[in-house]
Design an enzyme around this catalytic site. Sequence first.
Site, mmCIF file in Angstrom:
data_model
loop_
_atom_site.group_PDB
_atom_site.id
_atom_site.type_symbol
_atom_site.label_atom_id
_atom_site.label_comp_id
_atom_site.label_asym_id
_atom_site.label_seq_id
_atom_site.Cartn_x
_atom_site.Cartn_y
_atom_site.Cartn_z
ATOM 1 N N SER A 153 9.458 -4.538 -36.341
ATOM 2 C CA SER A 153 9.650 -4.568 -34.896
ATOM 3 C C SER A 153 8.307 -4.492 -34.169
ATOM 4 C CB SER A 153 10.523 -3.390 -34.464
ATOM 5 O OG SER A 153 11.821 -3.486 -35.012
ATOM 6 N N SER A 163 16.543 -10.802 -32.188
ATOM 7 C CA SER A 163 15.738 -10.095 -31.193
ATOM 8 C C SER A 163 16.555 -9.045 -30.438
ATOM 9 C CB SER A 163 15.124 -11.104 -30.218
ATOM 10 O OG SER A 163 14.419 -12.110 -30.904
ATOM 11 N N GLY A 164 17.015 -8.037 -31.129
ATOM 12 C CA GLY A 164 17.887 -7.040 -30.511
ATOM 13 C C GLY A 164 17.216 -6.174 -29.478
ATOM 14 N N ARG A 165 16.041 -5.647 -29.802
ATOM 15 C CA ARG A 165 15.326 -4.759 -28.880
ATOM 16 C C ARG A 165 15.046 -5.473 -27.553
ATOM 17 N NH1 ARG A 165 11.895 -0.292 -30.049
ATOM 18 N NH2 ARG A 165 12.061 -0.816 -32.260
ATOM 19 N N ALA A 170 -12.534 38.716 -20.155
ATOM 20 C CA ALA A 170 -11.112 38.783 -19.818
ATOM 21 C C ALA A 170 -10.262 38.470 -21.047
ATOM 22 C CB ALA A 170 -10.788 37.820 -18.680
ATOM 23 N N CYS A 218 17.764 24.786 -28.317
ATOM 24 C CA CYS A 218 17.009 25.956 -28.794
ATOM 25 C C CYS A 218 16.041 25.504 -29.879
ATOM 26 C CB CYS A 218 17.967 27.021 -29.311
ATOM 27 S SG CYS A 218 19.158 27.584 -28.096
#
Length: 715
Positions: free
Chosen positions: A312, A399-401, A464, A551
């Site tokens: 791809s 050409s699916g994408r 600090a 989570c």
Amino acid sequence: MPAPACCVDAAASPTPGLALASHSSLPAPEPFSVVPPPATTAIITSANAADHSHWSPSHSAALYKIDDWGYPYFFVNPFGNIAVRPYGSATLPHQEIDLLKVVKKASGSKLAGGLGLQLPLVIRFPDVLKNRLESLQSAFDFAIQSQGYESHYQGVYPVKCNQDRFVVEDIVKFGSSFRFGLEAGSKPELLLAMSCLCKGSPDALLVCNGFKDVEYISLALIASKLALNTVIVLEQEEELDLVIDVSEKLAIRPVIGVRAKLRTRHSGHFGSTSGEKGKFGLTTTQILRVVRKLEQCGMLDCLQLLHFHIGSQIPTTALLSDAVGEATQIYCELVRLGAHMQVIDIGGGLGIDYDGSKSTDSDVSVNYGLQEYAAAVVQAVRFVCNRKSVKHPVLCSESGRAIVSHHSILIFEAVSSRPYDSPSVNPLDPKYFIEELSHDALADYQNLSIAASHGEFETCLLYADQLKQRCIEQFKEGSLDIEQLAAVDGLCDFISKALGVSDPIRTYHVNLSIFTSIPDFWAIGQLFPIIPIHRLDQRPGTRAILSDLTCDSDGKIDKFIGGESSLPLHELEGQYYLGMFLGGAYEEALGGVHNLFGGPSVVSVLQSDGPHSFAVTRAAPGPSCSDVLRVMQHEPEVMFATLKHRLEEFVHDMDDGSARISLTNGLARSFHNMPYLVASSCCLTAANGSNGFCYSSDSSDSSTGEYEQWTYGCA
């Protein structure tokens, strides 16, 4: 006018030295034997904030690079909202669709004319899908005509990109006039492709890829018997024996293709399937053995298609041309050997420019468009075939994408934020925590005070940090209490902010599971354009990363297009909607149920001549808590019965039992609602139904008696 990329400015702050030196909570410095190192940096100052009134939608379009990655489908309208051009550049002004209005329609109360759907929400635009198909076909038609190519193009859609029923059915319907087909890579995909193509063009290809067993091959041969234009592509040499055996038993003569393992390599992330050691395909030696075996069986005429896929997101047309040229050479050799070759299938690889950079060395960008892609393919095949005096084959691509990415938008809401603003110094008397400091920590504090009074800012930061670390150790040992530790934290944060070195990046919490809805970001670092869909006529006032509901520490988005590690956003004032674009391929199929967060609600929107230029043609709520529990083999009905019995055992009303009824109805609602945070405008009702729950149309926005609307009935 300032450059748009530089318009997110920090507010002006007082000179750090003055802020520290005048702070009355620091006691008079005491002498200390170690001399602090000299300061080497200049004072850090913040630029004055620019005038917000000068901000316009065009500034936001430039800031988020919308015209680069969104053209011709997405833009910022004069109201500061993202709008959709469903027909691409051919869209007329009155046909443009305001995305915020779609979201309001989908998520709004039913009493107010909305659909009552809960976010997150996927909005599909079938008109965009149709336009992508037509644009791809037009690009090849133009290249074929302009170059004198003597055959035609007919593509197939690889259903793995998005197997949604309505997406696949729309592609078959929209592509029927130009023989557009489907590609399957598994038995379920083959079944859905067979069913959908029964309503498509009789000439449309059904390309059968993927690893195959006897059942897969039997299904493919049945498809041929049903007059579907089916091609069984050999991914492994061993599959040929199965094809020959099953076709003889079923008395069906197959059409066979072979996938070639090319030497041309795609070096990007998606190129692992290319080269001699790729996962799929046959080497030249294996292809020759297939030809000989078919010839021995009197089936060489069955071999009619050559397929390859180098991965791809092919970044350049130069690489594409190289691969197509190599594959066409193999095609011509198969013709020479006596195969009745008809089709060359160049696979996928037609890329999407996710960040608009048109880069050649990025997995999220390509430096060509549809026209350049088609021209490169046609030219490469034509050149080799003419040189070999071979008839031009039918051109096919998967050409699916490129087909489905643009038509789907994921909408989600930012529900809260964690500001970077550090707290003011703890109001506790400094003597309160100074008295408890260890000798080394006290020395750090004293030297911090000296550095502050001398304006030695780097030294301030050094002491600090040392003070903070020593106090943390004291806290772990139990010699410092939590109030004292908080006072030290506040002091150190104040110093960092005063010196302008505190991290200005905030965290926006979004009502979303990245693992479910944007899994490629978590899995492979795939970037998608993510932007606010409204308030784009206002200057963003902060930068932030996005944190989801799960989570899990990986449940965050901290990388964005353009190499950014944060996103310009507005302050949260009411509902704030973000959209992820170009995610129509793979994301829905790959998403899981991590933390038992299911998929989003879905609506399909067509352009119409109504007052808002759109009509919602399909709407489906996302999976409920019951739905995702069933995925993991739990039984919601049994779970509810158990909890209801427990409630009856431990909740004893002194009155008419209304409290118990209210709690019971609340339990029922929890099973029926989506797992995501519930907006007040979304109201669902549980009632008797075939699965124990159903979607109710007579909901109310009133919070009074809301729980009483909920009942439960076992199916």
